[in-house]
Design a protein around this motif. Structure first.
Motif, PDB file in Angstrom:
ATOM      1  N   UNK A 208      48.580  39.254  33.393  1.00 56.23           N
ATOM      2  CA  UNK A 208      49.323  37.901  33.993  1.00 56.23           C
ATOM      3  C   UNK A 208      50.158  37.902  33.285  1.00 56.23           C
ATOM      4  N   UNK A 209      51.726  36.702  33.519  1.00 52.13           N
ATOM      5  CA  UNK A 209      52.566  36.591  33.627  1.00 52.13           C
ATOM      6  C   UNK A 209      52.283  35.272  32.416  1.00 52.13           C
TER       7      UNK A 209
ATOM      8  N   UNK B 184      61.803  41.696  39.022  1.00 54.12           N
ATOM      9  CA  UNK B 184      60.848  41.556  40.389  1.00 54.12           C
ATOM     10  C   UNK B 184      61.252  40.620  40.821  1.00 54.12           C
ATOM     11  N   UNK B 185      61.285  40.904  42.181  1.00 57.97           N
ATOM     12  CA  UNK B 185      61.866  38.961  42.761  1.00 57.97           C
ATOM     13  C   UNK B 185      60.432  38.134  43.543  1.00 57.97           C
ATOM     14  N   UNK B 186      60.929  36.828  43.781  1.00 53.58           N
ATOM     15  CA  UNK B 186      60.025  36.177  44.006  1.00 53.58           C
ATOM     16  C   UNK B 186      58.958  36.484  44.899  1.00 53.58           C
TER      17      UNK B 186
ATOM     18  N   UNK C  78      46.810  45.491  40.082  1.00 57.69           N
ATOM     19  CA  UNK C  78      45.769  46.003  39.616  1.00 57.69           C
ATOM     20  C   UNK C  78      46.632  45.774  38.221  1.00 57.69           C
ATOM     21  N   UNK C  79      45.605  44.943  37.656  1.00 58.63           N
ATOM     22  CA  UNK C  79      47.010  44.783  36.412  1.00 58.63           C
ATOM     23  C   UNK C  79      45.861  45.959  34.876  1.00 58.63           C
TER      24      UNK C  79
ATOM     25  N   UNK D  11      52.983  37.547  44.391  1.00 57.67           N
ATOM     26  CA  UNK D  11      51.832  37.451  44.393  1.00 57.67           C
ATOM     27  C   UNK D  11      51.147  38.779  43.031  1.00 57.67           C
ATOM     28  N   UNK D  12      51.663  38.278  42.274  1.00 58.99           N
ATOM     29  CA  UNK D  12      50.846  39.298  40.920  1.00 58.99           C
ATOM     30  C   UNK D  12      49.655  39.171  40.344  1.00 58.99           C
TER      31      UNK D  12
END
Length: 176
Positions: free
Chosen positions: A121-122, A36-38, A48-49, A43-44
């Motif tokens: 999250x990341x 996925x791009x910047x 909805x995770x 905006x992650x």
């Protein structure tokens, strides 16, 4: 060959629906690579995770360390608001991560952080800069990334292609 590497550039709401459909078609299994791009990576937190449909996706975003911001106390007090505006809209200095450059109010990043979407999250897995390329740590010459969890919850690096096979569940994308 059938490509299995995809780059997604979308707003968070559309990306959330898109990845749910991708998951339904079986394209979030091992062997696939999703980047996925910047614009979406930064905006992650809007996504909805709960459904975990983006697990294993890689993203890139501008890297600005929290502890290297400019000390605004050093600027002093300006007599008018109009004197401060040009300083903020066009500003440049050499920071810890390299060139910190704001043009017309927009930060021009010189270092990008590479993250892996895991759980809700990341996880940071590396950096990219024009000087060092892809590295595990910032300002380090160690090439590569920290361990990546790919779609399908695997650590095996996907090939990125596969010999075409007939499949009823094809993902079709329409652009308007």
């Amino acid at each position: 060959m059938q490509t299995r590497v995809f780059v997604v550039h979308a707003l968070p709401e559309l990306a959330s629906r898109f990845f749910k459909k991708v998951d339904e078609t079986g394209m979030m299994e091992d062997g696939y690579v999703w980047i996925i791009t910047e614009g979406l990576t930064s905006r992650l937190h809007y996504l909805d995770h709960k459904d975990e449909s983006m697990q294993g996706v890689l993203g890139v975003m501008s890297y600005i360390p929290k502890d290297s911001k400019m000390d605004f106390d050093d600027i002093g007090t300006l007599e008018t608001e109009t004197s401060l505006l040009p300083l903020i809209r066009n500003f440049r200095f050499d920071g810890l991560t390299g060139d910190f450059n704001v043009i017309n109010g927009t930060l021009q990043a010189s270092v990008y952080q590479i993250v892996n979407v895991i759980g809700n999250g990341e996880k940071p897995i590396g950096f990219w800069s024009p000087k060092n390329g892809i590295t595990k740590k910032l300002n380090d010459q160690t090439n590569g990334l920290k361990p990546v969890t790919w779609p399908g919850d695997t650590h095996v690096i996907p090939k990125g292609w596969r010999t075409p096979v007939r499949n009823k569940n094809r993902l079709r994308i329409g652009v308007q």
